[in-house]
Design a protein around this motif. Structure first.
Motif, PDB file in Angstrom:
ATOM      1  N   ILE A   1       0.869  -1.178   0.000  1.00 33.40           N
ATOM      2  CA  ILE A   1       0.000   0.000   0.000  1.00 33.40           C
ATOM      3  C   ILE A   1       0.901   1.221   0.000  1.00 33.40           C
ATOM      4  N   SER A   2       0.938   1.923  -1.103  1.00 31.60           N
ATOM      5  CA  SER A   2       1.861   3.044  -1.228  1.00 31.60           C
ATOM      6  C   SER A   2       1.415   4.212  -0.356  1.00 31.60           C
ATOM      7  N   ALA A   3       2.350   5.109  -0.081  1.00 32.49           N
ATOM      8  CA  ALA A   3       2.015   6.324   0.655  1.00 32.49           C
ATOM      9  C   ALA A   3       1.002   7.157  -0.125  1.00 32.49           C
ATOM     10  N   ASN A   4       1.105   7.152  -1.455  1.00 29.73           N
ATOM     11  CA  ASN A   4       0.127   7.864  -2.281  1.00 29.73           C
ATOM     12  C   ASN A   4      -1.268   7.273  -2.111  1.00 29.73           C
ATOM     13  N   GLU A   5      -1.347   5.948  -2.033  1.00 29.67           N
ATOM     14  CA  GLU A   5      -2.642   5.302  -1.847  1.00 29.67           C
ATOM     15  C   GLU A   5      -3.233   5.630  -0.483  1.00 29.67           C
ATOM     16  N   VAL A   6      -2.387   5.663   0.538  1.00 31.29           N
ATOM     17  CA  VAL A   6      -2.864   6.048   1.871  1.00 31.29           C
ATOM     18  C   VAL A   6      -3.461   7.440   1.824  1.00 31.29           C
ATOM     19  N   ARG A   7      -2.774   8.344   1.152  1.00 30.13           N
ATOM     20  CA  ARG A   7      -3.232   9.722   1.089  1.00 30.13           C
ATOM     21  C   ARG A   7      -4.524   9.840   0.279  1.00 30.13           C
ATOM     22  N   ALA A   8      -4.620   9.064  -0.807  1.00 31.45           N
ATOM     23  CA  ALA A   8      -5.790   9.162  -1.678  1.00 31.45           C
ATOM     24  C   ALA A   8      -7.028   8.519  -1.056  1.00 31.45           C
ATOM     25  N   SER A   9      -6.853   7.369  -0.438  1.00 30.70           N
ATOM     26  CA  SER A   9      -8.007   6.624   0.078  1.00 30.70           C
ATOM     27  C   SER A   9      -8.373   7.011   1.500  1.00 30.70           C
ATOM     28  N   GLY A  10      -7.402   7.538   2.247  1.00 30.67           N
ATOM     29  CA  GLY A  10      -7.635   7.904   3.634  1.00 30.67           C
ATOM     30  C   GLY A  10      -7.239   6.803   4.582  1.00 30.67           C
ATOM     31  N   ILE A  11      -6.805   7.194   5.767  1.00 31.70           N
ATOM     32  CA  ILE A  11      -6.264   6.225   6.713  1.00 31.70           C
ATOM     33  C   ILE A  11      -7.327   5.259   7.210  1.00 31.70           C
ATOM     34  N   ASP A  12      -8.585   5.696   7.300  1.00 29.68           N
ATOM     35  CA  ASP A  12      -9.639   4.797   7.782  1.00 29.68           C
ATOM     36  C   ASP A  12      -9.849   3.624   6.841  1.00 29.68           C
ATOM     37  N   GLU A  13      -9.785   3.874   5.541  1.00 30.00           N
ATOM     38  CA  GLU A  13      -9.938   2.789   4.571  1.00 30.00           C
ATOM     39  C   GLU A  13      -8.757   1.827   4.644  1.00 30.00           C
ATOM     40  N   VAL A  14      -7.560   2.364   4.840  1.00 33.21           N
ATOM     41  CA  VAL A  14      -6.379   1.505   4.988  1.00 33.21           C
ATOM     42  C   VAL A  14      -6.522   0.629   6.226  1.00 33.21           C
ATOM     43  N   ILE A  15      -6.954   1.205   7.331  1.00 34.03           N
ATOM     44  CA  ILE A  15      -7.124   0.435   8.564  1.00 34.03           C
ATOM     45  C   ILE A  15      -8.164  -0.659   8.375  1.00 34.03           C
ATOM     46  N   SER A  16      -9.244  -0.370   7.664  1.00 38.57           N
ATOM     47  CA  SER A  16     -10.264  -1.393   7.408  1.00 38.57           C
ATOM     48  C   SER A  16      -9.677  -2.576   6.646  1.00 38.57           C
ATOM     49  N   GLU A  17      -8.832  -2.289   5.659  1.00 33.93           N
ATOM     50  CA  GLU A  17      -8.202  -3.374   4.907  1.00 33.93           C
ATOM     51  C   GLU A  17      -7.236  -4.164   5.790  1.00 33.93           C
ATOM     52  N   VAL A  18      -6.462  -3.460   6.604  1.00 36.49           N
ATOM     53  CA  VAL A  18      -5.525  -4.133   7.504  1.00 36.49           C
ATOM     54  C   VAL A  18      -6.277  -5.055   8.466  1.00 36.49           C
ATOM     55  N   MET A  19      -7.346  -4.577   9.034  1.00 44.26           N
ATOM     56  CA  MET A  19      -8.108  -5.382   9.991  1.00 44.26           C
ATOM     57  C   MET A  19      -8.755  -6.588   9.315  1.00 44.26           C
ATOM     58  N   GLU A  20      -9.180  -6.405   8.068  1.00 49.55           N
ATOM     59  CA  GLU A  20      -9.812  -7.503   7.339  1.00 49.55           C
ATOM     60  C   GLU A  20      -8.808  -8.578   6.936  1.00 49.55           C
ATOM     61  N   LYS A  21      -7.594  -8.168   6.569  1.00 46.57           N
ATOM     62  CA  LYS A  21      -6.642  -9.101   5.975  1.00 46.57           C
ATOM     63  C   LYS A  21      -5.618  -9.666   6.953  1.00 46.57           C
TER      64      LYS A  21
END
Length: 301
Positions: free
Chosen positions: A197-217
């Motif tokens: 998950i690139s830093a650009n993707e974190v910035r574009a999607s938002g940290i909450d969406e990244v956390i949701s993926e982390v918790m799911e996977k």
């Protein structure tokens, strides 16, 4: 050491391997501890700015200036069962220190405690991972670190994610903050087996969406590894291989604390005090508090 945790009381054996330096709040004996801190002062495969071998004590010194009561979680870290074994000796050979870390963490895992390793360079993570299976892994890192070999060494710090994949298997690793990858790594045929998950993707999607993926996977057993260059250099200037456009301190804290109750092993690597203004060591120290305090709060629910 050689016992790999088979003795009933491993404290004396472990203590003989480490120095006597301590982190504040580490008041528990090894026998009573839930969290076992130790330093691994090694940076011999570092390819740009060396000095991460000096990081463990720099982090300890910064930690001395933090309050033991963590107001964000309502946890007094003096009540947490934390032990600090001190530092491993300074070794010259990466294969040897990986073997020493493998042996020490085997004992800690066997005794149902959580190792908290203060690097040192990122290659050191492999030593702890050698003891683990059926887990998932979260990495914070600016670099994919997916070379099969670098500078003639398969255990170079630029190869840690590739070695982790070999140990854990595909779709078991999430690496967050990536913004530096060679064509060789992408073309390897194995790159897609890690979720980068690139830093650009974190910035574009938002940290909450990244956390949701982390918790799911991630599973209920997670090894969490922080390369301090995953942060933007504005937050962590004292690193061996800085990369612009990185994660914020809030991003990383949010990811870490969202799954802290799943974490069975934790490390912080690649902090280089020689290039620091004090902010990087303080951030590393605070991350240790965030991990332990958030996990203690989650376990109290």
């Amino acid at each position: 050491m050689g016992s790999y945790g088979k003795k009933e009381n491993n404290a004396a054996e472990l203590m003989s391997q480490f120095s006597n330096l301590k982190i504040a709040d580490a008041l528990a004996s090894y026998e009573d501890a839930d969290y076992v801190i130790f330093g691994a002062p090694f940076d011999n495969t570092s390819s740009y700015r060396r000095g991460s071998r000096l990081a463990p004590n720099s982090i300890r010194a910064a930690y001395d200036n933090l309050e033991s009561y963590e107001v964000n979680y309502g946890i007094n870290l003096l009540d947490a069962k934390i032990c600090d074994l001190g530092d491993l000796p300074v070794y010259e050979d990466v294969d040897y220190i990986l073997s020493e870390i493998e042996t020490a963490t085997a004992t800690i895992f066997h005794d149902k405690k959580i190792p908290v390793m203060l690097g040192g360079e990122h290659s050191l993570t492999v030593g702890a991972l050698r003891n683990l299976k059926d887990i998932t892994m979260v990495i914070i890192d600016a670099h994919s670190d997916f070379r099969d070999s670098y500078m003639g060494n398969k255990n170079n710090h630029a190869c840690v994610t590739r070695r982790a994949l070999e140990l854990l298997g595909k779709n078991k690793i999430i690496s967050i903050g990536t913004r530096s990858t060679s064509y060789e790594e992408i073309a390897s045929g194995e790159y897609e087996n890690v979720r980068f998950i690139s830093a650009n993707e974190v910035r574009a999607s938002g940290i909450d969406e990244v956390i949701s993926e982390v918790m799911e996977k991630t599973s209920d057993r997670v090894y969490f590894s922080i390369d301090m260059d995953g942060f933007d250099p504005a937050y962590a200037p004292g690193v061996g291989t800085p990369e612009p456009y990185g994660l914020t301190s809030y991003d990383v804290r949010s990811i870490l604390t969202s799954i802290s109750d799943r974490i069975i092993g934790f490390d912080i690597n690649e902090m280089t005090p020689l290039y620091d203004n004090g902010n990087t060591s303080m951030l590393a120290a605070k991350l240790i508090q965030d991990f332990i305090a958030s996990r203690e709060k989650a376990l109290k629910k």
